[in-house]
Write an enzyme that holds these catalytic residues in place. Structure first.
Site, PDB file in Angstrom:
ATOM      1  N   ASP A  13       0.857  -1.191   0.000  1.00 12.44           N
ATOM      2  CA  ASP A  13       0.000   0.000   0.000  1.00 12.44           C
ATOM      3  C   ASP A  13       0.889   1.236   0.000  1.00 12.44           C
ATOM      4  OD1 ASP A  13      -2.388   1.569   0.172  1.00 12.44           O
ATOM      5  OD2 ASP A  13      -1.970   1.894   2.294  1.00 12.44           O
ATOM      6  N   SER A  14       0.305   2.349  -0.405  1.00 11.72           N
ATOM      7  CA  SER A  14       1.055   3.602  -0.395  1.00 11.72           C
ATOM      8  C   SER A  14       1.445   3.990   1.042  1.00 11.72           C
ATOM      9  CB  SER A  14       0.214   4.709  -1.022  1.00 11.72           C
ATOM     10  OG  SER A  14      -1.027   4.818  -0.343  1.00 11.72           O
ATOM     11  N   CYS A  76      -3.803  -1.128  -2.407  1.00 10.82           N
ATOM     12  CA  CYS A  76      -4.001   0.309  -2.638  1.00 10.82           C
ATOM     13  C   CYS A  76      -4.790   0.517  -3.930  1.00 10.82           C
ATOM     14  CB  CYS A  76      -2.622   0.960  -2.738  1.00 10.82           C
ATOM     15  SG  CYS A  76      -2.648   2.714  -3.092  1.00 10.82           S
ATOM     16  N   GLU A 152      -6.333   9.751   8.722  1.00 11.92           N
ATOM     17  CA  GLU A 152      -4.962   9.625   9.265  1.00 11.92           C
ATOM     18  C   GLU A 152      -4.771  10.426  10.549  1.00 11.92           C
ATOM     19  OE1 GLU A 152      -1.837   9.958   6.409  1.00 11.92           O
ATOM     20  OE2 GLU A 152      -2.609   8.244   5.293  1.00 11.92           O
ATOM     21  N   CYS A 184     -11.226   3.386  -1.579  1.00 12.73           N
ATOM     22  CA  CYS A 184      -9.953   3.850  -1.036  1.00 12.73           C
ATOM     23  C   CYS A 184      -9.723   3.127   0.285  1.00 12.73           C
ATOM     24  CB  CYS A 184     -10.014   5.364  -0.815  1.00 12.73           C
ATOM     25  SG  CYS A 184      -8.564   6.032   0.011  1.00 12.73           S
ATOM     26  N   HIS A 186      -8.601   3.953   3.026  1.00 11.54           N
ATOM     27  CA  HIS A 186      -8.896   4.689   4.252  1.00 11.54           C
ATOM     28  C   HIS A 186     -10.381   4.799   4.584  1.00 11.54           C
ATOM     29  CE1 HIS A 186      -4.793   5.864   3.632  1.00 11.54           C
ATOM     30  NE2 HIS A 186      -4.779   6.704   4.654  1.00 11.54           N
TER      31      HIS A 186
HETATM   32  N1  DGL Z   1      -4.047   3.820  -0.370  1.00 12.95           N
HETATM   33  C1  DGL Z   1      -4.665   4.841  -1.197  1.00 12.95           C
HETATM   34  C2  DGL Z   1      -5.851   4.249  -1.956  1.00 12.95           C
HETATM   35  O1  DGL Z   1      -6.420   3.225  -1.605  1.00 12.95           O
HETATM   36  C3  DGL Z   1      -5.088   6.050  -0.396  1.00 12.95           C
HETATM   37  C4  DGL Z   1      -3.946   6.905   0.138  1.00 12.95           C
HETATM   38  C5  DGL Z   1      -3.098   7.544  -0.951  1.00 12.95           C
HETATM   39  O2  DGL Z   1      -3.571   8.439  -1.669  1.00 12.95           O
HETATM   40  O3  DGL Z   1      -1.934   7.161  -1.052  1.00 12.95           O
HETATM   41  O4  DGL Z   1      -6.244   4.808  -2.958  1.00 12.95           O
END
Ligand code: DGL
Length: 265
Positions: A13-14, A76, A152, A184, A186
């Site tokens: 993940d990012s 992600c 976050e 997403c 989050h």
């Molecule tokens: N993990 C990213 C997603 O699911 C969200 C956070 C980011 O923008 O890096 O799109």
């Protein structure tokens, strides 16, 4: 290759959000070993260009493959939507968009709404994948970038979250959607706030449980792959920037304490 990690499922993940997805995956597959990599030093990805997202994702995937992961899950949405089509020939990768779309279409909706990052919406990947399976389904997308920092900061139950959710959902609710995809990592933790706004008749698709089921099914139907995965219930965490926040948010998303190691990509 790191011998300790050999045979674990890689989850990329990012940053932190994928840990929320991992929690649901581990619930389905508690015995399997996992290695999580969050590229926190360069997150968020959602505001970046496709070229950059692809470059970062490729480095993350390479790291996990070098650890001996027989399978890498791109948890992600931004990385999956912008980079996965470019990796298509590699069989050892699983993205998050296709399983999510499949789950969203299960109830045969007429109108699907999606909230996601700017990059995910811009890529139109959700739209294209829905149209491949159900040409008649109408699709409405809205980027919801502020929801990422709100989560976050641990503000998912706050008034700020409520206002932002209301603002982002308003154009979708006007279209009378019957399914809403939380596109997403989050957004899963915002489900209670989102439910308050959409009412009880809209089906909400949360990606954690979707990925838990999809991965379980993939392994059940691929005995060769399944055989290569160690089952000692071990979780290892790597990050490109080891902050207190990673440990704190990681524990909150996973539901138990985590330790992590910093790496360079
Ligand atoms: N993990 C990213 C997603 O699911 C969200 C956070 C980011 O923008 O890096 O799109």
């Amino acid at each position: 290759m790191n011998k300790n990690s050999q045979g674990a499922i890689g989850v990329f993940d990012s940053g932190f959000g994928g840990i929320d997805i991992l929690r649901d995956i581990v619930q389905e597959l508690p015995k399997h070993n996992f290695i999580y990599l969050g590229d926190t030093a360069r997150a968020p990805y959602g505001t970046r260009t496709q070229q950059t997202i692809y470059h970062f994702t490729e480095q993350g995937v390479k790291f996990l493959l070098e650890q001996g992961c027989p399978l890498v899950v791109l948890a992600c949405n931004t990385a999956s939507s912008q980079a996965l089509p470019l990796f298509e020939s590699r069989g050892s990768l699983m993205g998050i968009i296709k399983p999510t779309v499949k789950a969203a279409l299960y109830s045969k909706p007429e109108r699907v709404g999606i909230i996601a990052t700017e990059a995910t919406v811009r890529s139109n990947t959700f739209l294209k994948e829905i149209k491949k399976l159900s040409n008649k389904t109408e699709v409405f997308q809205n980027p919801a970038p502020l929801l990422v920092p709100i989560v976050e900061e641990g503000e998912e139950s706050s008034k700020i979250a409520e206002l932002a959710v209301e603002e982002y959902l308003a154009p979708l609710l006007k279209k009378n959607i019957d399914v809403l995809i939380l596109g997403c990592t989050h957004f899963g933790v915002l489900e209670p706030k989102i439910r308050e706004q959409v009412g009880k008749d809209v089906k909400i698709v949360r990606e954690g449980p979707v990925m838990g089921n999809a991965l379980k099914h993939l392994l059940e139907t691929n005995p060769k792959l399944e055989k290569n995965i160690k089952k000692k219930g071990k979780l290892r965490f790597y990050t490109t920037d080891l902050t207190d926040k990673f440990i704190r948010l990681g524990a909150r998303f996973l539901g138990k304490k985590i330790t992590a190691e910093k790496i360079e990509l």
